[in-house]
Write a protein that holds these residues in place. Structure first.
Motif, PDB file in Angstrom:
ATOM      1  N   TYR A  67      -4.911  -6.204   5.596  1.00 26.07           N
ATOM      2  CA  TYR A  67      -4.449  -5.037   4.842  1.00 26.07           C
ATOM      3  C   TYR A  67      -3.569  -5.488   3.677  1.00 26.07           C
ATOM      4  CZ  TYR A  67      -5.897  -1.964   8.707  1.00 26.07           C
ATOM      5  OH  TYR A  67      -6.622  -1.283   9.656  1.00 26.07           O
ATOM      6  N   HIS A 101      -1.277  -3.985   0.489  1.00 29.56           N
ATOM      7  CA  HIS A 101      -0.628  -2.789  -0.051  1.00 29.56           C
ATOM      8  C   HIS A 101      -0.608  -2.799  -1.576  1.00 29.56           C
ATOM      9  CE1 HIS A 101       3.023  -4.857  -1.462  1.00 29.56           C
ATOM     10  NE2 HIS A 101       2.880  -5.650  -0.402  1.00 29.56           N
ATOM     11  N   ASN A 147       4.676   0.012  -2.539  1.00 37.28           N
ATOM     12  CA  ASN A 147       4.738  -0.068  -1.079  1.00 37.28           C
ATOM     13  C   ASN A 147       4.907  -1.498  -0.595  1.00 37.28           C
ATOM     14  OD1 ASN A 147       2.483   2.130  -1.936  1.00 37.28           O
ATOM     15  ND2 ASN A 147       3.779   2.929  -0.312  1.00 37.28           N
ATOM     16  N   MET A 173       3.518   0.231   5.235  1.00 35.91           N
ATOM     17  CA  MET A 173       2.653   1.407   5.084  1.00 35.91           C
ATOM     18  C   MET A 173       1.437   1.354   6.012  1.00 35.91           C
ATOM     19  SD  MET A 173       0.469   0.831   1.541  1.00 35.91           S
ATOM     20  CE  MET A 173      -0.706   2.146   1.930  1.00 35.91           C
ATOM     21  N   TRP A 174       1.082   0.147   6.458  1.00 40.17           N
ATOM     22  CA  TRP A 174      -0.126  -0.014   7.263  1.00 40.17           C
ATOM     23  C   TRP A 174       0.138   0.051   8.775  1.00 40.17           C
ATOM     24  CZ3 TRP A 174      -4.128   0.733   4.397  1.00 40.17           C
ATOM     25  CH2 TRP A 174      -4.211   0.224   3.098  1.00 40.17           C
ATOM     26  N   ALA A 195      -1.127  -7.311   8.105  1.00 44.79           N
ATOM     27  CA  ALA A 195      -0.683  -6.650   6.875  1.00 44.79           C
ATOM     28  C   ALA A 195       0.455  -7.471   6.300  1.00 44.79           C
ATOM     29  CB  ALA A 195      -0.231  -5.222   7.144  1.00 44.79           C
ATOM     30  N   ASP A 230       3.344  -8.536   3.301  1.00 40.39           N
ATOM     31  CA  ASP A 230       4.147  -8.154   2.144  1.00 40.39           C
ATOM     32  C   ASP A 230       3.790  -9.105   1.004  1.00 40.39           C
ATOM     33  OD1 ASP A 230       5.583  -6.122   3.416  1.00 40.39           O
ATOM     34  OD2 ASP A 230       7.205  -7.469   4.034  1.00 40.39           O
ATOM     35  N   HIS A 242      -5.264  -1.079  -0.997  1.00 41.44           N
ATOM     36  CA  HIS A 242      -4.827   0.150  -1.657  1.00 41.44           C
ATOM     37  C   HIS A 242      -4.159  -0.182  -2.980  1.00 41.44           C
ATOM     38  CE1 HIS A 242      -1.547   3.258  -2.318  1.00 41.44           C
ATOM     39  NE2 HIS A 242      -2.665   3.941  -2.462  1.00 41.44           N
ATOM     40  N   GLY A 256      -3.335  -3.578  -4.184  1.00 36.96           N
ATOM     41  CA  GLY A 256      -3.888  -4.456  -3.160  1.00 36.96           C
ATOM     42  C   GLY A 256      -5.253  -4.996  -3.531  1.00 36.96           C
TER      43      GLY A 256
END
Length: 232
Positions: free
Chosen positions: A27, A29, A33, A37-38, A49, A51, A92, A95
């Motif tokens: 994931y 972001h 974000n 968020m995931w 996920a 950072d 997203h 991302g």
């Protein structure tokens, strides 16, 4: 929530045991974000996920290269660091830097989901807020003015507290550098090899997205090289 040194930067990520067979979900972001968020998605699917550098709890050094090309390289370095031979990408907004890596190693991407992604496509023009961020001084002033009441006008209420918790000077600087690295022609050039991605794809868009026209959902699907479902 693991943390590791990757190159000369600290990297933080969240992970959960995969649910079911297949490659793990990675994931990625967007702005402003972070991996937090995931969390609801990780609870359902497992996966990882991260950072991105400059966001969440990852490193925010003053000399950090926050260009979109550098973030794309980071995704590949991070996947290699975790030994992810193959992934399912879920991206997203910004991302979509994951696509920059994916286009170089399409055999490592089992499938992808793209949610309201920054268009690596011709014909896009930055929204008003991004145009402010891309201008020297004006962008710094706009960032400095982004306090909670302003954030509530720009973000869904459910995300305000989560975003503002980590919206420090390092993240603000990373956002400005990211947008300033990305004039519209550079975005279009970045997506020239989207057709190399032949895996199944889902392109999902909010029909009232105020920043990126939903027409880019169909444009992304047309540019990808495999079967793509569009949901607006």
């Amino acid at each position: 929530m693991p943390t590791a040194q990757l190159g000369d930067q600290l990297v933080h990520w969240r992970e959960a045991d995969p649910a079911g067979a297949g490659a793990p979900v990675l994931y990625l972001h967007g702005v402003p974000n972070a991996a937090a968020m995931w969390e609801p998605f990780l609870a359902r699917t497992g996966g990882v996920a991260v950072d991105l550098p400059g966001f969440g709890e990852s490193g925010k050094r003053g000399d950090l290269d926050s260009s979109f090309e550098a973030l794309g390289r980071f995704v590949g370095d991070f996947a290699d660091h975790l030994g992810l031979a193959a992934v399912r990408l879920c991206m997203h907004d910004w991302g979509v830097v994951g696509l920059l890596w994916a286009m170089t190693v399409p055999e490592r991407v089992e499938r992808l989901a793209l949610l309201d992604g920054v268009p690596f496509l011709p014909g896009y023009r930055w929204h008003v807020l991004a145009r402010q961020w891309r201008r020297r001084l004006l962008g710094e002033l706009a960032m400095g003015a982004t306090i909670r009441p302003v954030a509530r006008r720009l973000l869904p209420e459910a995300l305000v507290d989560q975003v503002m918790e980590r919206f420090d000077v390092g993240t603000q600087r990373a956002i400005l550098r990211l947008y300033r690295s990305a004039p519209e022609p550079a975005l279009a050039r970045a997506g020239q090899r989207l057709g190399d991605l032949a895996c199944p794809a889902l392109v999902a868009w909010g029909e009232r997205d105020p920043y990126i026209d939903p027409a880019f959902a169909a444009a992304y699907a047309a540019a990808l090289g495999g079967p793509a479902e569009v949901v607006v």
